[in-house]
Write a protein that holds these residues in place. Structure first.
Motif, PDB file in Angstrom:
ATOM      1  N   TRP A  95     -48.291 -45.242  84.856  1.00  0.00           N
ATOM      2  CA  TRP A  95     -48.825 -45.507  86.191  1.00  0.00           C
ATOM      3  C   TRP A  95     -47.952 -44.925  87.302  1.00  0.00           C
ATOM      4  CZ3 TRP A  95     -53.358 -47.130  87.983  1.00  0.00           C
ATOM      5  CH2 TRP A  95     -54.199 -47.889  87.175  1.00  0.00           C
ATOM      6  N   CYS A  96     -46.692 -44.672  87.039  1.00  0.00           N
ATOM      7  CA  CYS A  96     -45.737 -44.449  88.131  1.00  0.00           C
ATOM      8  C   CYS A  96     -45.095 -43.065  88.109  1.00  0.00           C
ATOM      9  CB  CYS A  96     -44.628 -45.502  88.069  1.00  0.00           C
ATOM     10  SG  CYS A  96     -45.228 -47.196  88.252  1.00  0.00           S
ATOM     11  N   PRO A  97     -45.222 -42.316  89.204  1.00  0.00           N
ATOM     12  CA  PRO A  97     -44.521 -41.042  89.313  1.00  0.00           C
ATOM     13  C   PRO A  97     -43.080 -41.185  89.797  1.00  0.00           C
ATOM     14  CG  PRO A  97     -45.930 -41.340  91.211  1.00  0.00           C
ATOM     15  CD  PRO A  97     -46.156 -42.527  90.323  1.00  0.00           C
ATOM     16  N   GLN A  98     -42.695 -42.378  90.222  1.00  0.00           N
ATOM     17  CA  GLN A  98     -41.346 -42.590  90.743  1.00  0.00           C
ATOM     18  C   GLN A  98     -40.578 -43.576  89.869  1.00  0.00           C
ATOM     19  OE1 GLN A  98     -41.391 -43.757  94.865  1.00  0.00           O
ATOM     20  NE2 GLN A  98     -42.236 -41.808  95.558  1.00  0.00           N
ATOM     21  N   ARG A  99     -39.305 -43.272  89.671  1.00  0.00           N
ATOM     22  CA  ARG A  99     -38.401 -44.124  88.898  1.00  0.00           C
ATOM     23  C   ARG A  99     -37.141 -44.339  89.738  1.00  0.00           C
ATOM     24  NH1 ARG A  99     -36.403 -43.673  82.838  1.00  0.00           N
ATOM     25  NH2 ARG A  99     -34.207 -44.240  83.031  1.00  0.00           N
ATOM     26  N   THR A 100     -36.673 -45.580  89.831  1.00  0.00           N
ATOM     27  CA  THR A 100     -35.492 -45.909  90.618  1.00  0.00           C
ATOM     28  C   THR A 100     -34.412 -46.488  89.715  1.00  0.00           C
ATOM     29  OG1 THR A 100     -36.849 -46.406  92.562  1.00  0.00           O
ATOM     30  CG2 THR A 100     -34.601 -47.262  92.554  1.00  0.00           C
ATOM     31  N   GLU A 101     -33.248 -45.841  89.720  1.00  0.00           N
ATOM     32  CA  GLU A 101     -32.102 -46.368  88.981  1.00  0.00           C
ATOM     33  C   GLU A 101     -31.423 -47.431  89.842  1.00  0.00           C
ATOM     34  OE1 GLU A 101     -31.561 -45.694  85.948  1.00  0.00           O
ATOM     35  OE2 GLU A 101     -32.873 -43.956  85.706  1.00  0.00           O
ATOM     36  N   LEU A 102     -31.221 -48.593  89.295  1.00  0.00           N
ATOM     37  CA  LEU A 102     -30.636 -49.704  90.028  1.00  0.00           C
ATOM     38  C   LEU A 102     -29.154 -49.851  89.719  1.00  0.00           C
ATOM     39  CD1 LEU A 102     -33.563 -52.231  89.508  1.00  0.00           C
ATOM     40  CD2 LEU A 102     -33.143 -50.752  91.486  1.00  0.00           C
ATOM     41  N   VAL A 103     -28.450 -50.546  90.605  1.00  0.00           N
ATOM     42  CA  VAL A 103     -26.999 -50.642  90.537  1.00  0.00           C
ATOM     43  C   VAL A 103     -26.567 -52.104  90.532  1.00  0.00           C
ATOM     44  CG1 VAL A 103     -24.854 -50.098  91.773  1.00  0.00           C
ATOM     45  CG2 VAL A 103     -26.712 -48.435  91.738  1.00  0.00           C
ATOM     46  N   ASP A 104     -25.565 -52.420  89.720  1.00  0.00           N
ATOM     47  CA  ASP A 104     -24.917 -53.738  89.738  1.00  0.00           C
ATOM     48  C   ASP A 104     -23.514 -53.587  90.310  1.00  0.00           C
ATOM     49  OD1 ASP A 104     -27.183 -54.524  88.402  1.00  0.00           O
ATOM     50  OD2 ASP A 104     -26.209 -54.893  86.488  1.00  0.00           O
ATOM     51  N   CYS A 105     -23.207 -54.320  91.374  1.00  0.00           N
ATOM     52  CA  CYS A 105     -21.863 -54.335  91.952  1.00  0.00           C
ATOM     53  C   CYS A 105     -21.214 -55.683  91.644  1.00  0.00           C
ATOM     54  CB  CYS A 105     -21.915 -54.134  93.464  1.00  0.00           C
ATOM     55  SG  CYS A 105     -22.600 -52.563  93.987  1.00  0.00           S
ATOM     56  N   TYR A 106     -19.897 -55.703  91.531  1.00  0.00           N
ATOM     57  CA  TYR A 106     -19.235 -56.959  91.224  1.00  0.00           C
ATOM     58  C   TYR A 106     -17.921 -57.080  91.977  1.00  0.00           C
ATOM     59  CZ  TYR A 106     -17.118 -53.755  87.790  1.00  0.00           C
ATOM     60  OH  TYR A 106     -16.510 -52.682  87.185  1.00  0.00           O
ATOM     61  N   ALA A 107     -17.544 -58.334  92.232  1.00  0.00           N
ATOM     62  CA  ALA A 107     -16.329 -58.632  92.989  1.00  0.00           C
ATOM     63  C   ALA A 107     -15.596 -59.792  92.322  1.00  0.00           C
ATOM     64  CB  ALA A 107     -16.670 -58.990  94.432  1.00  0.00           C
ATOM     65  N   PRO A 108     -14.532 -59.506  91.552  1.00  0.00           N
ATOM     66  CA  PRO A 108     -13.728 -60.590  90.966  1.00  0.00           C
ATOM     67  C   PRO A 108     -13.025 -61.375  92.066  1.00  0.00           C
ATOM     68  CG  PRO A 108     -13.280 -58.465  89.909  1.00  0.00           C
ATOM     69  CD  PRO A 108     -14.050 -58.181  91.151  1.00  0.00           C
ATOM     70  N   LEU A 109     -12.997 -62.692  91.923  1.00  0.00           N
ATOM     71  CA  LEU A 109     -12.391 -63.535  92.947  1.00  0.00           C
ATOM     72  C   LEU A 109     -11.030 -64.093  92.529  1.00  0.00           C
ATOM     73  CD1 LEU A 109     -15.484 -65.570  94.226  1.00  0.00           C
ATOM     74  CD2 LEU A 109     -14.698 -63.297  94.878  1.00  0.00           C
ATOM     75  N   ASN A 110     -10.708 -64.037  91.238  1.00  0.00           N
ATOM     76  CA  ASN A 110      -9.431 -64.572  90.764  1.00  0.00           C
ATOM     77  C   ASN A 110      -9.044 -63.866  89.468  1.00  0.00           C
ATOM     78  OD1 ASN A 110     -11.073 -65.748  88.746  1.00  0.00           O
ATOM     79  ND2 ASN A 110     -11.264 -67.665  89.895  1.00  0.00           N
TER      80      ASN A 110
END
Length: 410
Positions: A347-362
């Motif tokens: 169905w889709c001509p477009q594909r989006t790569e998604l990103v996971d960001c992370y921030a360690p707190l300790n």
């Protein structure tokens, strides 16, 4: 102790004033579990078309109320001026406390809530500065994981300086216009219309059908319950666990389906294909749930009943009807959401790569960060390899218990 002062105070300083300030900018955070304390700022930020529905008050409120999940609502401020609101929850995994977007287990794209108009004057937050601000605000977590964000979102503060990894799954989109023929032309319109006519004829031959929507609460909940009955059967046949199991998930989806957004639309719009004649009159053989924000339609889930007219491709028929309707309504995109599946590619001509960001707190978060990012990379590798994907699916199928058949009537 968490700072829980009222974070809805009007913004008193402009981006120009921030840029003109000679002193070093100071990043601070405010934490509250009470959505009402963030109402004014939240309402303003979520109105921007670029912000995801998954951080809206409708989505987050339904998640918290339906599942009983406590919220940790963070406001980030530069020199005392709020520029971002992050509605989070904290889950425990193996002794690790992970803060993440509220309801992200069922979301398709996250953006957080950001003041784009004032973002030019906001300095990128280093991982150390962000961690210090969140810890000082009282966020009781070891690491924050901002998952399923578009690259454009991840390039904005407060995420822009954070370590990241590509999410294991992409998402898929179909651009829309009011010319439905032009929409279909992007994906082999002749073939798509032929498939529709075949499905249409096969259902007409067994008594006919109609495309229904959950315009009132009773109809919405009826469609939702049909979905929750159909989906486990389909998942089990694929060797997949039922992520929709549990009363809390049903309560979340029901709350969302019966909540009205600012424009009067249901938070979750239910659609179905219902048979109107023949031996199966009244049966609903396909269901889907959509969310709509600023002309962006997202398919949150779908299900089919493969025991009635399996050769009619009821799921494909329902997508055709929903996309045709969205096109006529003037929406800009039909988003099939996260997950690489054949029907989405078709169905889709477009594909989006998604990103996971992370921030360690300790320290615990810093030790866990390589493991978390490594697991995400491993999942992405498996999904990219047909052989590995088949092997994992086979192993998983051995562990997933198929639903017990219904007892036969006496």
């Amino acid at each position: 102790m968490a700072n829980t002062h009222d974070i809805t105070a009007p913004i008193a300083r402009t981006a120009a004033a921030r840029r003109a300030s000679p002193h070093q900018v100071r990043l601070t955070a405010t934490l509250t579990p009470d959505p009402d304390k963030a109402r004014t700022l939240w309402q303003r930020l979520e109105a921007a078309p670029e912000m995801s529905f998954h951080q809206s008050r409708a989505w987050v409120g339904a998640w918290s109320k339906g599942t009983g999940t406590p919220l940790a609502i963070l406001t980030l401020e530069q020199d005392g001026v709020p520029y971002s609101l992050l509605p989070l929850e904290i889950r425990r995994t193996g002794g690790l406390k992970i803060a993440q977007f509220a309801g992200t287990a069922f979301s398709n794209e996250n953006t957080g809530l950001i003041d784009l108009a004032g973002l030019e004057g906001v300095a990128p937050a280093s991982p150390a500065d962000l961690a210090a601000a969140l810890a000082q605000a009282g966020l009781d977590a070891d690491i924050v994981l901002f998952d399923k964000m578009t690259p454009e979102t991840a390039a904005r503060p407060p995420f822009s300086a954070l370590p990241r990894v590509y999410h294991q799954n992409p998402s898929f989109q179909l651009p829309l216009s009011t010319d439905f023929n032009a929409v279909l032309a992007q994906i082999n319109g002749k073939r798509r219309r032929k498939k529709f006519r075949v499905s249409d004829r096969r259902l007409e031959a067994i008594g006919g059908y109609r495309h229904i929507t959950g315009d009132d609460n009773a109809q919405a909940l009826r469609l939702l319950d049909v979905f929750l009955a159909q989906k486990p059967v389909r998942l089990a046949s694929q060797g997949l666990p039922n992520v929709f199991a549990g009363r809390d998930v049903r309560a979340f989806l029901a709350e969302l389906a019966t909540t009205r957004t600012a424009d009067g639309r249901p938070g979750l719009e239910l659609h179905g294909i219902e048979l109107v004649g023949g031996d199966h009159a009244g049966a609903i053989i396909a269901v889907a749930g959509l969310t709509i924000k600023d002309r962006h339609v997202t398919c949150q889930f779908g299900s089919i009943d493969e025991t009635i007219a399996p050769d009619a491709s009821a799921g494909e028929l329902l997508f055709y009807k929903m996309i045709e309707r969205a096109s006529a309504a003037g929406h800009a995109v039909f988003d099939f959401g996260v997950g690489d599946q054949l029907y989405k590619r078709s169905w889709c001509p477009q594909r989006t790569e998604l990103v996971d960001c992370y921030a360690p707190l300790n320290l615990r978060g810093r030790l866990a960060a390589p493991l978390i990012s490594g697991v995400i990379r491993l999942k992405r590798t498996i999904k990219a390899s047909p052989a590995l994907h088949r092997a994992v699916a086979w192993l998983r199928g051995l562990l997933v218990r198929k639903p017990a058949p219904a007892p036969e009537a006496d």
